[in-house]
Design a protein around this motif. Structure first.
Motif, PDB file in Angstrom:
ATOM      1  N   UNK A 180      17.458  48.775  71.185  1.00 14.46           N
ATOM      2  CA  UNK A 180      16.280  48.673  72.257  1.00 14.46           C
ATOM      3  C   UNK A 180      16.853  48.331  73.675  1.00 14.46           C
ATOM      4  N   UNK A 181      17.510  47.096  73.589  1.00 10.45           N
ATOM      5  CA  UNK A 181      18.085  46.721  74.773  1.00 10.45           C
ATOM      6  C   UNK A 181      18.973  47.391  75.576  1.00 10.45           C
ATOM      7  N   UNK A 182      19.977  48.254  74.703  1.00 10.65           N
ATOM      8  CA  UNK A 182      20.591  49.186  75.468  1.00 10.65           C
ATOM      9  C   UNK A 182      20.142  50.201  76.026  1.00 10.65           C
ATOM     10  N   UNK A 183      18.847  50.735  75.347  1.00 14.15           N
ATOM     11  CA  UNK A 183      18.081  51.826  75.930  1.00 14.15           C
ATOM     12  C   UNK A 183      17.520  51.290  77.115  1.00 14.15           C
ATOM     13  N   UNK A 184      16.942  50.123  77.258  1.00 16.08           N
ATOM     14  CA  UNK A 184      16.196  49.833  78.500  1.00 16.08           C
ATOM     15  C   UNK A 184      17.202  49.521  79.557  1.00 16.08           C
ATOM     16  N   UNK A 185      18.409  48.703  79.438  1.00 16.56           N
ATOM     17  CA  UNK A 185      19.472  48.529  80.204  1.00 16.56           C
ATOM     18  C   UNK A 185      19.728  49.937  80.766  1.00 16.56           C
ATOM     19  N   UNK A 186      20.509  50.491  80.204  1.00 12.84           N
ATOM     20  CA  UNK A 186      21.191  51.942  80.572  1.00 12.84           C
ATOM     21  C   UNK A 186      20.152  52.697  81.646  1.00 12.84           C
ATOM     22  N   UNK A 187      18.823  52.756  81.174  1.00  9.89           N
ATOM     23  CA  UNK A 187      18.030  53.496  82.016  1.00  9.89           C
ATOM     24  C   UNK A 187      17.589  52.866  83.023  1.00  9.89           C
ATOM     25  N   UNK A 188      17.267  51.326  83.260  1.00  6.89           N
ATOM     26  CA  UNK A 188      17.098  50.719  84.353  1.00  6.89           C
ATOM     27  C   UNK A 188      18.528  50.828  85.407  1.00  6.89           C
ATOM     28  N   UNK A 189      19.490  50.733  84.919  1.00  2.00           N
ATOM     29  CA  UNK A 189      20.732  51.055  85.554  1.00  2.00           C
ATOM     30  C   UNK A 189      20.946  52.110  86.281  1.00  2.00           C
ATOM     31  N   UNK A 190      20.479  53.156  85.572  1.00  2.30           N
ATOM     32  CA  UNK A 190      20.330  54.676  86.100  1.00  2.30           C
ATOM     33  C   UNK A 190      19.347  54.800  87.439  1.00  2.30           C
TER      34      UNK A 190
END
Lengths: 293, 307
Positions: free
Chosen positions: A212-222
């Motif tokens: 979940x953290x990966x999902x949130x982190x990647x999307x927020x980076x994008x």
């Protein structure tokens, strides 16, 4: 076609049985589906391919209709963009702003999402999600007043702060639906074994939430990488991000299309590479909450 | 020193107990304070600016002018109301087509097939592409003289179109670009909804002799209502606020005839291209109220439907 039709035994298509999970679709539908999907993929991909092709053309070739697909590729445009226009600086700006705003947003957003999910704080969740609803400009005007008076406009701090505003609601939104769908028995078990509530969150729930953290982190980076409006107003000559740098390309009377496309490729490719390797996470992030209703 | 040693662990334990007991607010407050400070203060400031004649520089003196900005904006049939209309046309038009197209593509992708993964990758690419770069890319494709779009038209014998540079073609063209970029989002969300449906209602309808259209219209679509509404809300919010694409392709004022000037572009232009902060804030407050009203209607209807 006829041979395949002849070799297929009639007995292979029995009348539908109630328990059969999937039924054989008619051949016409299969063909239709292949054609439709191919067209769809082409429509979504073709413009991007066109951007890439154009970035390899000289401006003379871009203006020549006979060289639509047959031309001598050149890397001059990339040389022009990366060599002369301080693009590496802009790439680093974009990277650091996106990375730091993502990290800070994760640090304050994840515990908030946990609390909101665990204690069903719907009203508080709405406050954070308001940040997603409000148009960015309406905040940008007062921010500009405040930060201009603090002489912070043009610095990295204000850029990161503004991009956190993009990242935080996204992270809270994704993590609430992630925590909602995570069973909490393990955490309760850990508390029986002597961990405190916060200890159980830090040692059990957080490590379990890595996807979940990966999902949130990647999307927020994008989203931060792609953001244009905040940096357009709040960045200075040295803190410009890539989208703003590209936009400045077109303020001249005639457009250097080749270099512009090369610049567009430079900003898009890193994010697409990330997307290709992490597509599972991106899809789950974008569709977070979509099925709950 | 001995007292220190004896008190520190118990103090720590006290803090720890306190922290654990109040973890709900301890966890939530940093984010809420951050959002509160960066929303409540700015919104209050915008509200204040909307009743002043603030203009020119952020350090310039401004006077309270009461509600005159609101009268000025609400009677402005030259820029404000056309911008409101364009906002609705852009959002409503794009959203409707994205939903229909997205539903068709999602249905095509619903059942497993070979190469599924590649199709998913393909529809993910427009979604993650940087909007400014996307705008530039379409500017080249839609260029009246050298663009690929007119080249394709010439192959099938249709005269060249002005696309982005035309007074009446610019908005539809940009709606097309919005549809290109965001239909994949609708596809992904609807697909997530479709795959979470159970097969049983569909099977039951099949046994009752319903054809595939009837099964979609009377079984699948009603079951998808919640997903569709979530999709409309999320995509609608973002479409209402579209800025990057419009500003990157048409620049200040939404083009020389303001042909793509939506509320967002209008407010941004007033604020940062013309530094007319008072009027800009008024437009922003009205824009904000409009969005809240739309959200309220959508969520209110959802609750009403549920009960």
């Amino acid at each position: 076609m006829t041979t395949t039709l002849q070799t297929r035994p009639v007995t292979e298509t029995p009348r539908p049985v109630r328990t059969a999970p999937r039924r054989r679709k008619p051949r016409a539908y299969k063909i239709f589906r292949v054609v439709a999907l191919t067209l769809t993929v082409l429509l979504f991909i073709a413009p991007l391919v066109w951007m890439f092709i154009s970035s390899l053309k000289t401006n003379v070739d871009i203006y020549d209709a006979s060289k639509t697909l047959f031309f001598t590729p050149t890397l001059d445009n990339y040389d022009n963009v990366l060599g002369r226009n301080n693009y590496f600086g802009f790439i680093f700006n974009s990277f650091w702003v996106a990375l730091l705003s993502t990290i800070f947003s994760l640090i304050i957003g994840v515990p908030a999402a946990y609390a909101m999910s665990r204690f069903t704080m719907h009203r508080s969740a709405i406050v954070v999600l308001m940040a997603r609803i409000i148009p960015g400009v309406s905040l940008l005007v007062p921010w500009y007043f405040i930060f201009a008076n603090m002489r912070m406009v043009g610095g990295f701090g204000v850029l990161i702060l503004s991009h956190m505003f993009v990242a935080l609601p996204l992270i809270v939104y994704i993590m609430i639906s992630y925590f909602d769908s995570t069973p909490l028995e393990l955490e309760e078990q850990a508390q029986v074994d002597g961990l405190t509530h916060i200890g159980a969150f830090l040692r059990i729930t957080l490590p379990l939430s890595v996807p979940g953290l990966a999902t949130a982190g990647i999307l927020s980076f994008i989203f931060s990488w792609n953001n244009f409006m905040f940096a357009l107003v709040l960045s200075g000559a040295n803190t410009k991000t890539l989208p703003v740098a590209i936009f400045n390309f077109v303020s001249y009377a005639s457009i250097d299309w080749g270099s512009l496309m090369a610049a567009a490729v430079v900003v898009t490719v890193p994010i697409m590479v990330i997307a290709l390797f992490t597509q599972k996470y991106i899809v789950s992030g974008l569709t977070a909450g979509a099925t709950k209703g | 020193m001995t007292t220190m040693v004896t008190t520190t662990p118990s103090m720590w334990r006290n803090y720890s107990t306190w922290a654990n007991r109040n973890r709900k607010w301890l966890f939530a407050s940093p984010a809420m304070i951050f959002v509160g400070l960066l929303i409540a203060v700015p919104l209050g400031w915008t509200l204040y600016l909307s009743v002043t004649d603030s203009e020119g520089s952020v350090r310039a003196k401004s006077n309270l002018v009461g509600l005159s900005n609101y009268f000025e904006v609400l009677t402005d049939t030259d820029r404000f109301w056309p911008a409101v209309m364009r906002t609705f046309v852009f959002t409503g038009g794009s959203l409707a087509i994205e939903l229909i197209l997205g539903m068709c593509i999602a249905l095509l992708l619903w059942r497993p097939f070979r190469g599924e993964k590649w199709v998913r990758v393909a529809i993910l690419l427009p979604l993650v592409a940087t909007p400014v770069a996307v705008g530039m890319m379409w500017r080249l494709i839609f260029d009246p003289n050298i663009g690929f779009a007119n080249q394709v038209l010439s192959w099938i014998g249709i005269p060249a179109q002005p696309w982005l540079s035309g007074q009446y073609t610019a908005l539809p063209t940009l709606m097309f670009v919005d549809i290109w970029q965001w239909t994949p989002m609708v596809v992904l969300m609807l697909l997530a909804g479709l795959t979470s449906l159970s097969d049983e209602p569909d099977e039951a309808a099949r046994i009752d002799g319903a054809n595939s259209w009837q099964r979609f219209w009377f079984v699948t679509l009603p079951l998808m209502r919640a997903t569709v509404i979530v999709t409309i809300v999320l995509r609608g919010i973002d479409a209402l606020k579209t800025f990057d694409l419009l500003y990157a392709t048409k620049g200040k004022g939404g083009g020389s005839f303001h042909e793509v000037e939506t509320l967002n572009i209008y407010a941004f232009g007033l604020s940062f291209d013309y530094n007319d902060y008072g009027i800009a804030s008024t437009v922003l407050i009205l824009f904000f109220l409009l969005i809240i009203a739309i959200m309220w209607v959508l969520t209110y209807r959802r609750k009403a439907n549920r009960s």
